[in-house]
Structure formats: C-alpha cells, structure tokens
Motif scaffolding. Structure first.
Motif, PDB file in Angstrom:
ATOM      1  N   THR A 163       0.834  -1.202   0.000  1.00  0.00           N
ATOM      2  CA  THR A 163       0.000   0.000   0.000  1.00  0.00           C
ATOM      3  C   THR A 163       0.869   1.254   0.000  1.00  0.00           C
ATOM      4  OG1 THR A 163      -0.136   0.063   2.427  1.00  0.00           O
ATOM      5  CG2 THR A 163      -1.834  -1.195   1.268  1.00  0.00           C
ATOM      6  N   TYR A 164       0.220   2.404  -0.099  1.00  0.00           N
ATOM      7  CA  TYR A 164       0.933   3.679  -0.186  1.00  0.00           C
ATOM      8  C   TYR A 164       1.870   3.857   1.008  1.00  0.00           C
ATOM      9  CZ  TYR A 164       1.743   8.635  -0.955  1.00  0.00           C
ATOM     10  OH  TYR A 164       2.344   9.864  -1.167  1.00  0.00           O
ATOM     11  N   GLY A 165       3.087   4.288   0.734  1.00  0.00           N
ATOM     12  CA  GLY A 165       4.139   4.270   1.743  1.00  0.00           C
ATOM     13  C   GLY A 165       3.908   5.159   2.939  1.00  0.00           C
ATOM     14  N   ALA A 166       3.223   6.289   2.762  1.00  0.00           N
ATOM     15  CA  ALA A 166       3.036   7.244   3.852  1.00  0.00           C
ATOM     16  C   ALA A 166       1.790   6.984   4.682  1.00  0.00           C
ATOM     17  CB  ALA A 166       2.990   8.669   3.294  1.00  0.00           C
ATOM     18  N   GLY A 167       1.127   5.839   4.470  1.00  0.00           N
ATOM     19  CA  GLY A 167      -0.072   5.541   5.232  1.00  0.00           C
ATOM     20  C   GLY A 167      -1.330   5.803   4.424  1.00  0.00           C
ATOM     21  N   ARG A 168      -2.467   5.571   5.056  1.00  0.00           N
ATOM     22  CA  ARG A 168      -3.753   5.743   4.372  1.00  0.00           C
ATOM     23  C   ARG A 168      -4.713   6.533   5.248  1.00  0.00           C
ATOM     24  NH1 ARG A 168      -5.340  -0.197   2.696  1.00  0.00           N
ATOM     25  NH2 ARG A 168      -4.173  -0.729   4.572  1.00  0.00           N
ATOM     26  N   PHE A 169      -5.813   6.982   4.641  1.00  0.00           N
ATOM     27  CA  PHE A 169      -6.830   7.780   5.315  1.00  0.00           C
ATOM     28  C   PHE A 169      -8.107   6.946   5.456  1.00  0.00           C
ATOM     29  CE2 PHE A 169      -5.393  12.339   3.894  1.00  0.00           C
ATOM     30  CZ  PHE A 169      -4.169  12.128   4.494  1.00  0.00           C
ATOM     31  N   LEU A 170      -8.918   7.317   6.455  1.00  0.00           N
ATOM     32  CA  LEU A 170     -10.217   6.674   6.653  1.00  0.00           C
ATOM     33  C   LEU A 170     -11.155   7.654   7.336  1.00  0.00           C
ATOM     34  CD1 LEU A 170     -11.957   4.000   6.612  1.00  0.00           C
ATOM     35  CD2 LEU A 170     -11.152   3.639   8.960  1.00  0.00           C
ATOM     36  N   PHE A 171     -12.323   7.901   6.745  1.00  0.00           N
ATOM     37  CA  PHE A 171     -13.348   8.675   7.424  1.00  0.00           C
ATOM     38  C   PHE A 171     -14.069   7.771   8.426  1.00  0.00           C
ATOM     39  CE2 PHE A 171     -13.072  11.517   3.676  1.00  0.00           C
ATOM     40  CZ  PHE A 171     -12.812  12.692   4.371  1.00  0.00           C
ATOM     41  N   VAL A 172     -14.274   8.276   9.623  1.00  0.00           N
ATOM     42  CA  VAL A 172     -14.850   7.496  10.720  1.00  0.00           C
ATOM     43  C   VAL A 172     -16.332   7.815  10.841  1.00  0.00           C
ATOM     44  CG1 VAL A 172     -14.750   7.013  13.189  1.00  0.00           C
ATOM     45  CG2 VAL A 172     -12.636   7.493  11.920  1.00  0.00           C
TER      46      VAL A 172
END
Length: 225
Positions: A163-172
């Motif tokens: 996956t993308y190296g800098a992390g991922r986003f998620l709406f809660v």
C-alpha cells in the motif's frame, strides 16, 4: 446489513472514488500550488482553458503565521491522462471494526508531521479519542476534525510494500448519541499526495500505527507509462 448489500455498497464507493479523483478539481488534477499568491485570476494568466484556480490557506509550522496561496487544477493533467485506476483489496467484512469514541473537553490539538515539512509538525484539532482493540492489542487513535468529519490517518505494515508508503486515510462513521463508531477499513483510501506531488499530507502519528497488516481498502494509484 447482508454481506451482498455491503459488497454492493462498497462497489458503489469505489466507483465514486474514481469519479472524485478524476474530476476537474480532483486529486489527479492538482498541478501547482503557489504559496504567497492570493489572486486566482492572475494565476490563470497564460494557462489553457482546462485549468481552474482556487484559494487555500495554512499556518506556518514555525511562526504560526497565516499563509495564503492559490492552487491550479487541470482537467487534462498528465496524471489524469495516464491514470488507469486504484488497486484495491477485495471487500472483506472482517475489516469492518467497532470502536469507542470519547470526547475530549476543550480545543485539543495534536501534532502531525506532514510529508513535505522536513520533520516539522502541524497541530490539528483532535476532538476525541478512538478506542480500538485489534488482534488482542488496545489502541487509542487520534482522528482529527476535517471540516466536520473525523479523519483517521493510520499506518500499518503493508505501507511501502503493498500500500501507499506514507499511510492511508479513513473517514470514521459515528453513531449519533452513542460512543460507538465504525471503522470500515475496506474504505481506507490512498491520500491525496498519492495522486499528486503538490499535496502536503499529514502522516500517521505513532499512536495511529497498527501492528497488524491491514489488507483492506485501497492500495495504490495505477498509472501507465
């Protein structure tokens, strides 16, 4: 909700993501950010008809001073032309997790490093804590307020390999009137900086780095050469 219905909703979410990132002001369309500029009309001088301009602002991480700028978006950007899609894990209901949200009194701000800030941090408003137990380990996660929605920036061992190296986003998703929140990690998405180098995305703080590989959600944007 049945598994079939959830999978159908997930497929619809994926289609909406593709529409969003390829829109005239989507992630792939951002071609330039000019800090210190404040006149979109002036920024458009000499640009092709496919380009639009918008204003933005931020605080300098060192001085705290307000900075203004202009972003240029090109509906015919090279990134849009070479974009093939977003590699995504198959939908897995096991990655729809429940957590508990607790409010924090006062205006709490938590430091987040950003990809292009050379180690400096920016304090973002974190109105509460997310309490999650995953694979027998307890976490207290920090999701910041993104225009009225809780946005979780998280990392896991798949970053940089699958996956993308800098992390991922998620709406809660919060349930009104309760402490219950749902973390549907099937909807974890590649941050804007995974589509254009002209974004400066927040990176996961230590408390938001999960020990277990999260093989759910988006992996990487795909481009043809």
């Amino acid at each position: 909700m049945s598994e079939n219905t959830a999978a159908q909703q997930h497929a619809a979410w994926r289609e909406e993501r593709l529409r969003a990132v390829t829109s005239p002001t989507g992630n792939l369309a951002l071609v330039e950010t000019r800090w210190g500029a404040d006149d979109p009309a002036a920024a458009l001088a000499g640009q092709p008809a496919t380009v639009t301009a918008t204003r933005l602002s931020r605080r300098d991480p060192l001085t705290g001073a307000q900075e203004r700028g202009v972003r240029l978006w090109d509906a015919a950007s090279p990134a849009i032309k070479s974009f093939e899609g977003i590699d995504t894990y198959p939908y897995d209901p096991a990655w729809v997790l429940e957590a508990r949200y607790t409010d924090v009194s006062g205006d709490r701000r938590v430091p987040f490093q950003h990809a292009q800030d050379a180690g400096f941090t920016r304090d973002l408003p974190v109105p509460g804590d997310l309490h999650l137990t995953l694979d027998g380990r307890d976490y207290t996660l920090s999701a910041f307020d993104d225009d009225g929605r809780l946005l979780l920036v998280f990392g896991d061992p798949t970053n940089g390999t699958e996956t993308y190296g800098a992390g991922r986003f998620l709406f809660v998703e919060r349930e009104p009137g309760t402490e219950r929140v749902v973390l549907d990690l099937n909807r974890a998405f590649v941050p804007p900086c995974g589509f254009s180098e002209h974004y400066n995305c927040p990176m996961p703080p230590p408390q938001n780095r999960l020990h277990l590989p999260v093989r759910a959600g988006e992996k990487l944007a795909i481009f043809h050469r």
